[in-house]
Write a protein that holds these residues in place. Sequence first.
Motif, PDB file in Angstrom:
ATOM      1  N   SER A 227       0.835  -1.216   0.000  1.00  0.00           N
ATOM      2  CA  SER A 227       0.000   0.000   0.000  1.00  0.00           C
ATOM      3  C   SER A 227       0.861   1.253   0.000  1.00  0.00           C
ATOM      4  CB  SER A 227      -0.916   0.016   1.227  1.00  0.00           C
ATOM      5  OG  SER A 227      -1.721  -1.121   1.263  1.00  0.00           O
ATOM      6  N   ALA A 228       1.923   1.227   0.810  1.00  0.00           N
ATOM      7  CA  ALA A 228       2.818   2.388   0.887  1.00  0.00           C
ATOM      8  C   ALA A 228       3.490   2.646  -0.458  1.00  0.00           C
ATOM      9  CB  ALA A 228       3.868   2.161   1.972  1.00  0.00           C
ATOM     10  N   LEU A 229       3.855   1.579  -1.172  1.00  0.00           N
ATOM     11  CA  LEU A 229       4.469   1.726  -2.497  1.00  0.00           C
ATOM     12  C   LEU A 229       3.478   2.354  -3.483  1.00  0.00           C
ATOM     13  CD1 LEU A 229       6.442  -1.651  -2.794  1.00  0.00           C
ATOM     14  CD2 LEU A 229       7.411   0.648  -2.575  1.00  0.00           C
ATOM     15  N   PHE A 230       2.229   1.913  -3.416  1.00  0.00           N
ATOM     16  CA  PHE A 230       1.208   2.487  -4.297  1.00  0.00           C
ATOM     17  C   PHE A 230       0.974   3.958  -3.967  1.00  0.00           C
ATOM     18  CE2 PHE A 230       0.221  -1.810  -5.630  1.00  0.00           C
ATOM     19  CZ  PHE A 230      -0.289  -1.649  -6.908  1.00  0.00           C
ATOM     20  N   LEU A 231       0.923   4.284  -2.661  1.00  0.00           N
ATOM     21  CA  LEU A 231       0.730   5.678  -2.267  1.00  0.00           C
ATOM     22  C   LEU A 231       1.917   6.541  -2.714  1.00  0.00           C
ATOM     23  CD1 LEU A 231      -0.793   5.328   1.316  1.00  0.00           C
ATOM     24  CD2 LEU A 231      -1.898   6.360  -0.683  1.00  0.00           C
ATOM     25  N   ALA A 232       3.122   5.984  -2.599  1.00  0.00           N
ATOM     26  CA  ALA A 232       4.312   6.715  -3.047  1.00  0.00           C
ATOM     27  C   ALA A 232       4.229   6.972  -4.552  1.00  0.00           C
ATOM     28  CB  ALA A 232       5.572   5.932  -2.710  1.00  0.00           C
ATOM     29  N   TYR A 233       3.657   6.006  -5.287  1.00  0.00           N
ATOM     30  CA  TYR A 233       3.536   6.149  -6.738  1.00  0.00           C
ATOM     31  C   TYR A 233       2.663   7.359  -7.108  1.00  0.00           C
ATOM     32  CZ  TYR A 233       2.060   5.324 -11.520  1.00  0.00           C
ATOM     33  OH  TYR A 233       1.772   5.479 -12.847  1.00  0.00           O
ATOM     34  N   VAL A 234       1.634   7.634  -6.277  1.00  0.00           N
ATOM     35  CA  VAL A 234       0.735   8.767  -6.566  1.00  0.00           C
ATOM     36  C   VAL A 234       1.535  10.052  -6.752  1.00  0.00           C
ATOM     37  CG1 VAL A 234      -1.114  10.216  -5.635  1.00  0.00           C
ATOM     38  CG2 VAL A 234      -1.201   7.739  -5.329  1.00  0.00           C
ATOM     39  N   PHE A 235       2.544  10.253  -5.898  1.00  0.00           N
ATOM     40  CA  PHE A 235       3.283  11.515  -5.910  1.00  0.00           C
ATOM     41  C   PHE A 235       4.621  11.410  -6.659  1.00  0.00           C
ATOM     42  CE2 PHE A 235       0.719  11.117  -2.019  1.00  0.00           C
ATOM     43  CZ  PHE A 235      -0.253  12.048  -2.351  1.00  0.00           C
ATOM     44  N   ALA A 236       5.114  10.159  -6.847  1.00  0.00           N
ATOM     45  CA  ALA A 236       6.370   9.982  -7.589  1.00  0.00           C
ATOM     46  C   ALA A 236       6.118   9.741  -9.073  1.00  0.00           C
ATOM     47  CB  ALA A 236       7.160   8.803  -6.998  1.00  0.00           C
ATOM     48  N   GLY A 237       4.867   9.379  -9.416  1.00  0.00           N
ATOM     49  CA  GLY A 237       4.526   9.028 -10.800  1.00  0.00           C
ATOM     50  C   GLY A 237       4.963  10.027 -11.853  1.00  0.00           C
ATOM     51  N   PRO A 238       4.778  11.347 -11.634  1.00  0.00           N
ATOM     52  CA  PRO A 238       5.169  12.331 -12.661  1.00  0.00           C
ATOM     53  C   PRO A 238       6.661  12.304 -12.994  1.00  0.00           C
ATOM     54  CG  PRO A 238       3.720  13.324 -11.034  1.00  0.00           C
ATOM     55  CD  PRO A 238       4.063  11.961 -10.513  1.00  0.00           C
ATOM     56  N   TYR A 239       7.474  11.746 -12.089  1.00  0.00           N
ATOM     57  CA  TYR A 239       8.927  11.745 -12.308  1.00  0.00           C
ATOM     58  C   TYR A 239       9.433  10.403 -12.836  1.00  0.00           C
ATOM     59  CZ  TYR A 239       8.086  15.623  -9.154  1.00  0.00           C
ATOM     60  OH  TYR A 239       7.573  16.758  -8.575  1.00  0.00           O
ATOM     61  N   LEU A 240       8.504   9.435 -13.051  1.00  0.00           N
ATOM     62  CA  LEU A 240       8.925   8.108 -13.512  1.00  0.00           C
ATOM     63  C   LEU A 240       8.922   8.044 -15.034  1.00  0.00           C
ATOM     64  CD1 LEU A 240       7.002   5.811 -10.988  1.00  0.00           C
ATOM     65  CD2 LEU A 240       9.424   6.379 -10.974  1.00  0.00           C
ATOM     66  N   PRO A 241       9.851   7.281 -15.608  1.00  0.00           N
ATOM     67  CA  PRO A 241       9.929   7.204 -17.080  1.00  0.00           C
ATOM     68  C   PRO A 241       8.949   6.181 -17.647  1.00  0.00           C
ATOM     69  CG  PRO A 241      11.671   5.885 -16.082  1.00  0.00           C
ATOM     70  CD  PRO A 241      10.920   6.515 -14.945  1.00  0.00           C
ATOM     71  N   GLY A 242       8.772   6.201 -18.932  1.00  0.00           N
ATOM     72  CA  GLY A 242       8.034   5.172 -19.656  1.00  0.00           C
ATOM     73  C   GLY A 242       6.563   5.098 -19.294  1.00  0.00           C
ATOM     74  N   PHE A 243       6.031   3.874 -19.388  1.00  0.00           N
ATOM     75  CA  PHE A 243       4.584   3.718 -19.236  1.00  0.00           C
ATOM     76  C   PHE A 243       4.116   3.962 -17.797  1.00  0.00           C
ATOM     77  CE2 PHE A 243       5.703  -0.357 -17.543  1.00  0.00           C
ATOM     78  CZ  PHE A 243       4.593  -0.822 -16.833  1.00  0.00           C
ATOM     79  N   LEU A 244       5.035   4.021 -16.831  1.00  0.00           N
ATOM     80  CA  LEU A 244       4.652   4.255 -15.441  1.00  0.00           C
ATOM     81  C   LEU A 244       4.371   5.738 -15.153  1.00  0.00           C
ATOM     82  CD1 LEU A 244       7.052   1.871 -13.483  1.00  0.00           C
ATOM     83  CD2 LEU A 244       4.564   1.673 -13.652  1.00  0.00           C
ATOM     84  N   GLY A 245       4.874   6.623 -15.985  1.00  0.00           N
ATOM     85  CA  GLY A 245       4.699   8.057 -15.743  1.00  0.00           C
ATOM     86  C   GLY A 245       3.260   8.506 -15.950  1.00  0.00           C
ATOM     87  N   TYR A 246       2.824   9.511 -15.168  1.00  0.00           N
ATOM     88  CA  TYR A 246       1.487  10.112 -15.362  1.00  0.00           C
ATOM     89  C   TYR A 246       1.542  11.561 -14.872  1.00  0.00           C
ATOM     90  CZ  TYR A 246      -0.175  10.204 -10.486  1.00  0.00           C
ATOM     91  OH  TYR A 246      -0.364  10.510  -9.168  1.00  0.00           O
ATOM     92  N   PRO A 247       0.577  12.407 -15.240  1.00  0.00           N
ATOM     93  CA  PRO A 247       0.695  13.852 -14.939  1.00  0.00           C
ATOM     94  C   PRO A 247       0.793  14.199 -13.456  1.00  0.00           C
ATOM     95  CG  PRO A 247      -0.992  13.460 -16.597  1.00  0.00           C
ATOM     96  CD  PRO A 247      -0.572  12.116 -16.101  1.00  0.00           C
ATOM     97  N   GLY A 248       0.206  13.393 -12.578  1.00  0.00           N
ATOM     98  CA  GLY A 248       0.329  13.665 -11.139  1.00  0.00           C
ATOM     99  C   GLY A 248      -0.949  14.216 -10.531  1.00  0.00           C
ATOM    100  N   LEU A 249      -1.084  14.028  -9.215  1.00  0.00           N
ATOM    101  CA  LEU A 249      -2.223  14.534  -8.454  1.00  0.00           C
ATOM    102  C   LEU A 249      -1.697  15.259  -7.224  1.00  0.00           C
ATOM    103  CD1 LEU A 249      -4.544  11.368  -8.472  1.00  0.00           C
ATOM    104  CD2 LEU A 249      -5.126  13.561  -9.509  1.00  0.00           C
ATOM    105  N   SER A 250      -2.366  16.320  -6.817  1.00  0.00           N
ATOM    106  CA  SER A 250      -1.971  17.016  -5.586  1.00  0.00           C
ATOM    107  C   SER A 250      -2.449  16.197  -4.381  1.00  0.00           C
ATOM    108  CB  SER A 250      -2.584  18.410  -5.536  1.00  0.00           C
ATOM    109  OG  SER A 250      -3.996  18.303  -5.403  1.00  0.00           O
ATOM    110  N   VAL A 251      -1.862  16.445  -3.230  1.00  0.00           N
ATOM    111  CA  VAL A 251      -2.262  15.756  -2.001  1.00  0.00           C
ATOM    112  C   VAL A 251      -3.740  16.006  -1.728  1.00  0.00           C
ATOM    113  CG1 VAL A 251      -1.931  15.669   0.513  1.00  0.00           C
ATOM    114  CG2 VAL A 251       0.048  15.839  -1.000  1.00  0.00           C
TER     115      VAL A 251
END
Length: 720
Positions: A227-251
């Motif tokens: 769960s913690a990894l998924f939550l971290a992805y919410v805020f780290a996603g915009p900085y990840l490369p390839g298909f994992l990247g996404y525009p991001g969400l605010s807290v």
Amino acid sequence: MTQSTDHQAPDTIAQGVDEEAVESNRRLYTGWQWILFATLAIAYAGFHLVTLNMLPMETWSYRIVHICGALILGFGLYTGARFAEAEAPSSRPWLAGLGYLLLLPAAYALLQVWLMQRELAGGAMRIDAAVEAWHFGYPLMLATFATIVLSWFQRQHRERLASADLALMVCAVASAAYLLLIYNTPMRMSTGTAFAPPGIAYAAIAGSALILELTRRVAGLALVIISALFLAYVFAGPYLPGFLGYPGLSVQRFFSQVYTDAGILGPTTAVSSTYIILFIIFAAFLQASKVGDYFVNFAFAAAGRARGGPAKVSIFASGLMGMINGTSAGNVVSTGSLTIPLMKKVGYPGKSAGAIEAAASTGGQIMPPIMGAGAFIMAEITGIPYTEIAVAALIPAILYFASVYFMVDFEAARKGMQGMRKEEIPQFRRLVKQVYLFAPIVILIAALFMGYSVIRAGTLATASAAVVSWLSPYKMGPRAILKALQLAGTMSIQIIAVCACAGLIVGVISLTGVGARFSSLLLGLAGVSQLLALFFAMCISILLGMGMPTTAAYAVAASVVAPGLINIGIQPLVAHFFVFYFAVVSAITPPVALASYAAAGISGANAMGTSVTSFKVGLAAFIVPFMFFYSPALLMEGSWLQILRVGVTATLGIVLLAAAVQAWFFGPVKAWQRLLMLVGALCMIYGGIYTDIAGLAIGALLFLMQRGSHGGGTKAATSG
């Protein structure tokens, strides 16, 4: 129970199967504290029965109360740190004082909710953002996070409630009270937008933290880390490369939406607050009427004298118990404490005894009609009628248990094992007189297939368990019914925490769109090979399920993997069964095999060795899901003739598979014959008409060779 003398069969062999297991981190209250928490547990279970059957609540409000109640009971009953030894003093007094000090901001946040309610009732359209932040949000966040950390260090005696946990209970009420207040106003429509009241995000952050902490206490760290990894992805996603990247969400935007039906209040909590809680109450009533003891005794009477008898008893008893209780490891503990020592007594090595119990207990999760609550989650997610799912599960469940049975049987034959002696097992004719104890399960199945709703059928079955008990020595009076409700309230904590935590992961998947990106990855793999895409989906499903209870494992895998399988052209029912099977067997898949580790603890064998052996015993569960894709008739898709042919040949294939693994058919099997058996088994499990004919020809050839070379079969091969 008395036992007959003069070498007569005993009346019963199983006792205490229905006894409640008390976890090492669970408090054992006495006096007024016991009365208080027993009353809370009874009220919690009773609230669900009344709400589901007579006085329905608004959906979101009901689910919030459902989670809040589990948090209150959970923090009251389960400690966050090890208990202080009986002779040793508790933690330093200042830690307890700090816990009471942190009660102040928690209580202040709760008071502010009451003041906000008065303001809104007086005609205000919304609360000032600064008031929400400074008078509700910040005090609640301080109390929640500081108290969670404090609870890791505050060691208290087992019969006393820690001050930190009391503060956490108040935080849970404050968070839920605010959400109940806001979600019952038009402001509910603003969730996930810039116009959402900031208090929703504060309440959701605190609520999510509380859910994660309770999950850690009742289910271990595995699900919390995921769960913690998924939550971290919410805020780290915009900085990840390839298909994992996404525009991001605010807290603010993410947390104002995650505590809605897009996340925590979504499908997993929908199921835990209706079907799962109802069947936990049903299971508690069965336990109170000692039906579990009867199931195990009945299995001993039916199969105890066959070669390797206790192992076959384990298959039947664990299948029956596991179907109801919804957790592989819990089922191992309840039935394995009896069957594993008996298996060792007739000649099974410790790791084999543990592995057989783990595989059988895991199989209970795929046994219709209840399927350890998995069927209800599948119905909720897919929209496919529950009865259709239960019928579709029938042939795969038969194949799984046939595989485990023949694995056990051939191993017993190869090692020359005997069954239990007649005087060691209960008399079948005596137990048949109490066959009415199966009535609650029969009533449940009949009601479901007569078209009653799952809730009505479950309530009828629960009531019938109490009525049927009046015909047995364990009559359920008012006191026993209250005890069953208390047991249900306590038993429900783990699964509700796990479902809420899984809902947090589901929320991340739906709000970030990572599921869609995973689907596109599977689509790309399917362009190369559909088998490769299925293999990749299998690995992800097992990986997501490792260390997690079945319900959560399936819920998460269904959100990540199943949509991708549907996108590559697989029918929804087939896709979800594929994912469900691998989420279930993660409990016996090395290196993190919870059911196998629980069995190893009882058998005294090496944990990793037990998990490898249980993987071998449950091998069919790793093959059959691929056959859903190649032969949907296994899931009752097709004409009756097709279904019958595929069912029969797949079962024969499973027998050959077990013979190949155990190197025994009607006698010892040579290496080249084992290879040929494996080919024949896969041909028949595959389900095509030409492969079936080829598999049958190989099977017939090997049968004739074995019968010829072993003179019509050895005594060991034909006994039992």
